[in-house]
Design a protein around this motif. Structure first.
Motif, PDB file in Angstrom:
ATOM      1  N   LEU A   1       0.830  -1.202   0.000  1.00  0.00           N
ATOM      2  CA  LEU A   1       0.000   0.000   0.000  1.00  0.00           C
ATOM      3  C   LEU A   1       0.867   1.256   0.000  1.00  0.00           C
ATOM      4  O   LEU A   1       0.655   2.156  -0.820  1.00  0.00           O
ATOM      5  CB  LEU A   1      -0.935  -0.009   1.221  1.00  0.00           C
ATOM      6  CG  LEU A   1      -1.793   1.233   1.421  1.00  0.00           C
ATOM      7  CD1 LEU A   1      -2.735   1.439   0.240  1.00  0.00           C
ATOM      8  CD2 LEU A   1      -2.569   1.117   2.726  1.00  0.00           C
ATOM      9  N   THR A   2       1.845   1.310   0.881  1.00  0.00           N
ATOM     10  CA  THR A   2       2.690   2.503   0.946  1.00  0.00           C
ATOM     11  C   THR A   2       3.487   2.677  -0.345  1.00  0.00           C
ATOM     12  O   THR A   2       3.655   3.807  -0.822  1.00  0.00           O
ATOM     13  CB  THR A   2       3.633   2.484   2.165  1.00  0.00           C
ATOM     14  OG1 THR A   2       4.453   1.327   2.124  1.00  0.00           O
ATOM     15  CG2 THR A   2       2.863   2.525   3.468  1.00  0.00           C
TER      16      THR A   2
ATOM     17  N   GLN B   1      -4.526   1.374  -7.628  1.00  0.00           N
ATOM     18  CA  GLN B   1      -4.074   0.124  -7.004  1.00  0.00           C
ATOM     19  C   GLN B   1      -4.088   0.261  -5.483  1.00  0.00           C
ATOM     20  O   GLN B   1      -4.466  -0.672  -4.775  1.00  0.00           O
ATOM     21  CB  GLN B   1      -2.672  -0.252  -7.485  1.00  0.00           C
ATOM     22  CG  GLN B   1      -2.175  -1.566  -6.932  1.00  0.00           C
ATOM     23  CD  GLN B   1      -3.020  -2.759  -7.361  1.00  0.00           C
ATOM     24  OE1 GLN B   1      -3.590  -2.783  -8.438  1.00  0.00           O
ATOM     25  NE2 GLN B   1      -3.107  -3.751  -6.502  1.00  0.00           N
ATOM     26  N   ALA B   2      -3.698   1.424  -4.984  1.00  0.00           N
ATOM     27  CA  ALA B   2      -3.708   1.649  -3.533  1.00  0.00           C
ATOM     28  C   ALA B   2      -5.133   1.516  -2.984  1.00  0.00           C
ATOM     29  O   ALA B   2      -5.349   0.920  -1.924  1.00  0.00           O
ATOM     30  CB  ALA B   2      -3.134   3.026  -3.196  1.00  0.00           C
TER      31      ALA B   2
ATOM     32  N   LEU C   1      -7.626  -0.613  11.402  1.00  0.00           N
ATOM     33  CA  LEU C   1      -8.734  -0.308  10.496  1.00  0.00           C
ATOM     34  C   LEU C   1      -9.036   1.187  10.477  1.00  0.00           C
ATOM     35  O   LEU C   1      -9.290   1.759   9.413  1.00  0.00           O
ATOM     36  CB  LEU C   1      -9.985  -1.101  10.880  1.00  0.00           C
ATOM     37  CG  LEU C   1     -11.205  -0.907   9.986  1.00  0.00           C
ATOM     38  CD1 LEU C   1     -10.900  -1.295   8.544  1.00  0.00           C
ATOM     39  CD2 LEU C   1     -12.385  -1.707  10.520  1.00  0.00           C
ATOM     40  N   PHE C   2      -9.002   1.839  11.628  1.00  0.00           N
ATOM     41  CA  PHE C   2      -9.230   3.286  11.668  1.00  0.00           C
ATOM     42  C   PHE C   2      -8.236   4.008  10.762  1.00  0.00           C
ATOM     43  O   PHE C   2      -8.600   4.895   9.993  1.00  0.00           O
ATOM     44  CB  PHE C   2      -9.097   3.834  13.094  1.00  0.00           C
ATOM     45  CG  PHE C   2     -10.204   3.438  14.028  1.00  0.00           C
ATOM     46  CD1 PHE C   2     -11.501   3.224  13.585  1.00  0.00           C
ATOM     47  CD2 PHE C   2      -9.947   3.283  15.370  1.00  0.00           C
ATOM     48  CE1 PHE C   2     -12.518   2.857  14.459  1.00  0.00           C
ATOM     49  CE2 PHE C   2     -10.946   2.918  16.262  1.00  0.00           C
ATOM     50  CZ  PHE C   2     -12.233   2.708  15.802  1.00  0.00           C
ATOM     51  N   ALA C   3      -6.980   3.623  10.842  1.00  0.00           N
ATOM     52  CA  ALA C   3      -5.947   4.260  10.023  1.00  0.00           C
ATOM     53  C   ALA C   3      -6.156   3.940   8.540  1.00  0.00           C
ATOM     54  O   ALA C   3      -5.984   4.812   7.679  1.00  0.00           O
ATOM     55  CB  ALA C   3      -4.561   3.831  10.487  1.00  0.00           C
ATOM     56  N   ILE C   4      -6.535   2.705   8.234  1.00  0.00           N
ATOM     57  CA  ILE C   4      -6.772   2.310   6.842  1.00  0.00           C
ATOM     58  C   ILE C   4      -7.965   3.067   6.265  1.00  0.00           C
ATOM     59  O   ILE C   4      -7.947   3.490   5.102  1.00  0.00           O
ATOM     60  CB  ILE C   4      -6.987   0.778   6.732  1.00  0.00           C
ATOM     61  CG1 ILE C   4      -5.651   0.062   6.922  1.00  0.00           C
ATOM     62  CG2 ILE C   4      -7.624   0.387   5.405  1.00  0.00           C
ATOM     63  CD1 ILE C   4      -4.629   0.343   5.840  1.00  0.00           C
TER      64      ILE C   4
ATOM     65  N   ARG D   1       1.367   4.777   6.644  1.00  0.00           N
ATOM     66  CA  ARG D   1       2.479   4.491   7.565  1.00  0.00           C
ATOM     67  C   ARG D   1       1.965   4.349   8.994  1.00  0.00           C
ATOM     68  O   ARG D   1       2.440   3.493   9.741  1.00  0.00           O
ATOM     69  CB  ARG D   1       3.527   5.599   7.467  1.00  0.00           C
ATOM     70  CG  ARG D   1       4.296   5.537   6.166  1.00  0.00           C
ATOM     71  CD  ARG D   1       5.300   6.656   6.048  1.00  0.00           C
ATOM     72  NE  ARG D   1       6.051   6.540   4.812  1.00  0.00           N
ATOM     73  CZ  ARG D   1       6.518   7.557   4.123  1.00  0.00           C
ATOM     74  NH1 ARG D   1       6.323   8.799   4.552  1.00  0.00           N
ATOM     75  NH2 ARG D   1       7.190   7.368   3.010  1.00  0.00           N
ATOM     76  N   ASP D   2       0.991   5.170   9.369  1.00  0.00           N
ATOM     77  CA  ASP D   2       0.383   5.042  10.698  1.00  0.00           C
ATOM     78  C   ASP D   2      -0.306   3.686  10.851  1.00  0.00           C
ATOM     79  O   ASP D   2      -0.214   3.051  11.906  1.00  0.00           O
ATOM     80  CB  ASP D   2      -0.636   6.157  10.949  1.00  0.00           C
ATOM     81  CG  ASP D   2       0.004   7.516  11.169  1.00  0.00           C
ATOM     82  OD1 ASP D   2       1.240   7.581  11.399  1.00  0.00           O
ATOM     83  OD2 ASP D   2      -0.729   8.524  11.104  1.00  0.00           O
TER      84      ASP D   2
END
Length: 105
Positions: free
Chosen positions: A22-23, A33-34, A65-68, A88-89
């Motif tokens: 992802l990063t 794609q991300a 999940l919150f960060a995603i 990154r988080d």
């Protein structure tokens, strides 16, 4: 009787690999794609949250999940810099080991 047990989606190394991908895609500007990876990781985390796993695993998945979800929002706004930071988080959250002894102090 074949028992599959927990799905491979919960494998920590698979999750780390997905977060790393992802990063990389965000860094390269590949928002499409991300976005697909965000969807996949979100589903994986929801499986963990809805599973019979221990509370610590569920807490770890919920925080990740919150960060995603933030990554997905920022991608939708074409804020790749913000999305990269949020990805990154998410990776850091996944790597954290939330343990009951940490809060017992």
């Amino acid at each position: 009787m074949q028992q599959k047990g927990k799905p491979k989606l919960e494998n920590s190394s698979d999750m780390i690999e997905g977060l790393r991908d992802l990063t990389v895609h965000i860094h390269r500007g590949n928002a499409t794609q991300a976005g697909s990876i965000v969807t996949d990781i979100s589903k994986r985390l929801q499986v963990i949250i809805g599973s019979d796993d221990d509370a610590v695993s569920k807490q770890r998945a919920q925080q990740t999940l919150f960060a995603i979800q933030e990554v997905g929002i920022l991608l939708g706004e074409n804020d790749l810099s913000g999305a990269l930071s949020a990805a990154r988080d998410a990776s850091k959250e996944w790597r954290l080991r939330h343990s009951p002894s940490e809060s017992a102090g």
